[in-house]
Design a protein around this motif. Structure first.
Motif, PDB file in Angstrom:
ATOM      1  N   SER A  48      -3.135  -1.910   7.438  1.00  0.00           N
ATOM      2  CA  SER A  48      -2.442  -0.714   6.951  1.00  0.00           C
ATOM      3  C   SER A  48      -2.992   0.563   7.594  1.00  0.00           C
ATOM      4  O   SER A  48      -4.183   0.898   7.452  1.00  0.00           O
ATOM      5  N   HIS A  65      -6.355  -9.088   1.863  1.00  0.00           N
ATOM      6  CA  HIS A  65      -7.345  -8.331   2.652  1.00  0.00           C
ATOM      7  C   HIS A  65      -6.784  -8.047   4.047  1.00  0.00           C
ATOM      8  O   HIS A  65      -6.982  -6.975   4.604  1.00  0.00           O
ATOM      9  N   GLU A  67      -3.638  -7.652   4.924  1.00  0.00           N
ATOM     10  CA  GLU A  67      -2.642  -6.570   4.848  1.00  0.00           C
ATOM     11  C   GLU A  67      -3.324  -5.211   4.681  1.00  0.00           C
ATOM     12  O   GLU A  67      -2.877  -4.212   5.250  1.00  0.00           O
ATOM     13  N   VAL A  68      -4.386  -5.191   3.903  1.00  0.00           N
ATOM     14  CA  VAL A  68      -5.144  -3.942   3.731  1.00  0.00           C
ATOM     15  C   VAL A  68      -5.674  -3.469   5.090  1.00  0.00           C
ATOM     16  O   VAL A  68      -5.551  -2.305   5.468  1.00  0.00           O
ATOM     17  N   THR A 112     -13.537  -3.903   3.940  1.00  0.00           N
ATOM     18  CA  THR A 112     -12.668  -5.085   3.996  1.00  0.00           C
ATOM     19  C   THR A 112     -12.872  -5.847   5.313  1.00  0.00           C
ATOM     20  O   THR A 112     -12.798  -7.083   5.339  1.00  0.00           O
ATOM     21  N   VAL A 163      -4.323   2.924   4.905  1.00  0.00           N
ATOM     22  CA  VAL A 163      -5.695   2.629   4.463  1.00  0.00           C
ATOM     23  C   VAL A 163      -6.695   3.176   5.485  1.00  0.00           C
ATOM     24  O   VAL A 163      -7.661   3.863   5.128  1.00  0.00           O
ATOM     25  N   ILE A 192      -3.027   0.589  -4.095  1.00  0.00           N
ATOM     26  CA  ILE A 192      -3.023  -0.739  -3.447  1.00  0.00           C
ATOM     27  C   ILE A 192      -2.617  -1.762  -4.497  1.00  0.00           C
ATOM     28  O   ILE A 192      -3.302  -1.946  -5.511  1.00  0.00           O
ATOM     29  N   VAL A 202     -12.415   1.785   2.473  1.00  0.00           N
ATOM     30  CA  VAL A 202     -11.837   0.487   2.082  1.00  0.00           C
ATOM     31  C   VAL A 202     -11.648  -0.382   3.324  1.00  0.00           C
ATOM     32  O   VAL A 202     -11.961  -1.583   3.318  1.00  0.00           O
ATOM     33  N   VAL A 251       0.873  -1.185   0.000  1.00  0.00           N
ATOM     34  CA  VAL A 251       0.000   0.000   0.000  1.00  0.00           C
ATOM     35  C   VAL A 251       0.898   1.220   0.000  1.00  0.00           C
ATOM     36  O   VAL A 251       1.837   1.289   0.786  1.00  0.00           O
ATOM     37  N   THR A 281      -7.002 -11.613  -2.087  1.00  0.00           N
ATOM     38  CA  THR A 281      -6.314 -10.358  -2.394  1.00  0.00           C
ATOM     39  C   THR A 281      -7.281  -9.258  -2.834  1.00  0.00           C
ATOM     40  O   THR A 281      -8.376  -9.535  -3.355  1.00  0.00           O
ATOM     41  N   PHE A 282      -6.822  -8.029  -2.669  1.00  0.00           N
ATOM     42  CA  PHE A 282      -7.599  -6.853  -3.079  1.00  0.00           C
ATOM     43  C   PHE A 282      -7.847  -6.907  -4.589  1.00  0.00           C
ATOM     44  O   PHE A 282      -8.975  -6.760  -5.056  1.00  0.00           O
ATOM     45  N   THR A 337      -1.962  -7.497  -2.711  1.00  0.00           N
ATOM     46  CA  THR A 337      -2.081  -7.197  -1.281  1.00  0.00           C
ATOM     47  C   THR A 337      -3.281  -7.950  -0.713  1.00  0.00           C
ATOM     48  O   THR A 337      -4.380  -7.880  -1.264  1.00  0.00           O
TER      49      THR A 337
END
Ligand code: FAD
Length: 294
Positions: A87, A81, A83-84, A101, A90, A75, A97, A66, A114-115, A79
């Motif tokens: 962050s 979900h 890790e999102v 998520t 984020v 993003i 987001v 990110v 993943t995103f 990456t």
């Protein structure tokens, strides 16, 4: 069930991935990109998809991460979900987001999924496509021919169909960082915690001096693609935020939300009939605006 046989390729660079996918595209082979496998592998096992080869992006760290780029957050497609969610960028810069998520599936799925996979899969029941639509995200795509960008409004073409051409890899998504004055909420109606949305509403609301100046609303699972609730966005402009979420006799926000299902064609399935989904879209949009505009 056991998937039909397929070849497996794990490129060591993005260039190599593009080359493999480009060659497959020009020879007409049905080759699929593999990211977290959370949607693709079940399709293979059910034999609803039977590609001749999978191109696993798992060894391409350049697609992960990110990055705060000022007016937007980038993003990387790979990456996860999880890790999102972890962050700080984020959470602080693109909170919608993070909110959506957090409702995706369970921790096990969020560690693998993943995103970019959620976007490329283009499932209208997925929580993140509606967010991308509401925020006017931009999809960055690479192939042997070079790079191109696709606005969210053009990316989701039909049920499980995106604007990605054969041979193209989604490398990441630019998520606009809306400035001060904006509030956000993702409202999801699901049968059990960790389940898919029966209907979901992604809301971004800009208010000033107690009035809604602008709203962006994306709907989950109200058609073959995510849908923007444009009628509500127009009707809500200039409405006093004090009324949002109120249960009083006259609530102009509720009046505006009566059009939340305009232009939608909600599916009928085990969980809900279209009319019930239309009702949910109106109620959940009202709720989402109430929280986002607070
Ligand atoms: P994959 O399964 O690897 O790929 C999916 C599709 O996208 C494939 O067609 C693949 O070729 C393509 N693709 C993937 N990455 C790229 C790329 N970079 N470039 C080009 N094409 C690409 N999602 C929700 O939103 N909400 C939920 O509540 C939810 N619940 C779930 C519950 C369960 C039990 C499971 C298994 C999944 C659930 N999901 C949910 C889906 C989950 O979010 C997946 O992460 C997501 O749908 C796909 O991501 P993936 O990385 O696993 O992609």
């Amino acid at each position: 069930m056991i998937p039909a046989p397929f070849d497996y390729v794990r490129p060591a660079s993005l260039d190599e991935a593009c080359q493999v996918l480009g060659e497959a595209a020009s020879s007409g082979d049905d080759v699929k990109v593999l990211a977290g496998g959370q949607s693709l592998l079940p399709l293979l096992r059910l034999r609803l998809a039977y590609p001749s080869a999978l191109v696993d992006l798992g060894r391409l760290p350049e697609l992960r991460g990110v990055e705060d780029r000022g007016d937007h957050v980038f993003i990387g497609a790979l990456t996860t979900h999880d890790e999102v969610l972890r962050s700080g960028v984020v959470r602080e810069r693109i909170p919608l987001v993070a909110l959506a998520t957090a409702t995706v599936a369970d921790p096990a799925v969020r560690h693998r999924g993943t995103f970019g996979g959620s976007m490329a899969h283009a499932d209208p029941a997925g929580d993140l496509p509606a967010v991308a639509l509401a925020l006017d995200c931009v999809f960055v795509v690479r192939s042997g021919e070079g790079e191109r960008e696709i606005p969210a409004a053009e990316f989701f073409v039909d049920y499980l169909e995106s604007a990605l051409e054969p041979g193209e890899v989604l490398i990441g998504v630019k998520v606009p960082a809306l400035g001060p004055g904006w509030g956000f909420h993702y409202e999801k109606f699901h049968r059990t915690a960790q389940a898919w949305a029966i209907v979901g509403v992604a809301a971004a609301v800009r208010r000033s001096n107690g009035t809604i100046e602008e709203a962006r609303i994306g709907l989950t699972n109200m058609g073959s693609t995510p849908v923007r609730a444009r009628a509500v966005e127009a009707a809500i402009r200039g409405v006093s935020i004090a009324a949002a979420g109120s249960n009083g006799a006259h609530d102009p926000v509720r009046d505006a939300c009566a059009g939340a299902d305009e232009g939608t064609s909600p599916p009928s399935d085990l969980h809900a009939q279209p009319d019930y989904r239309r009702h949910l879209a109106r109620v959940l949009t009202h709720r989402a605006i109430g929280v986002a505009g607070r």
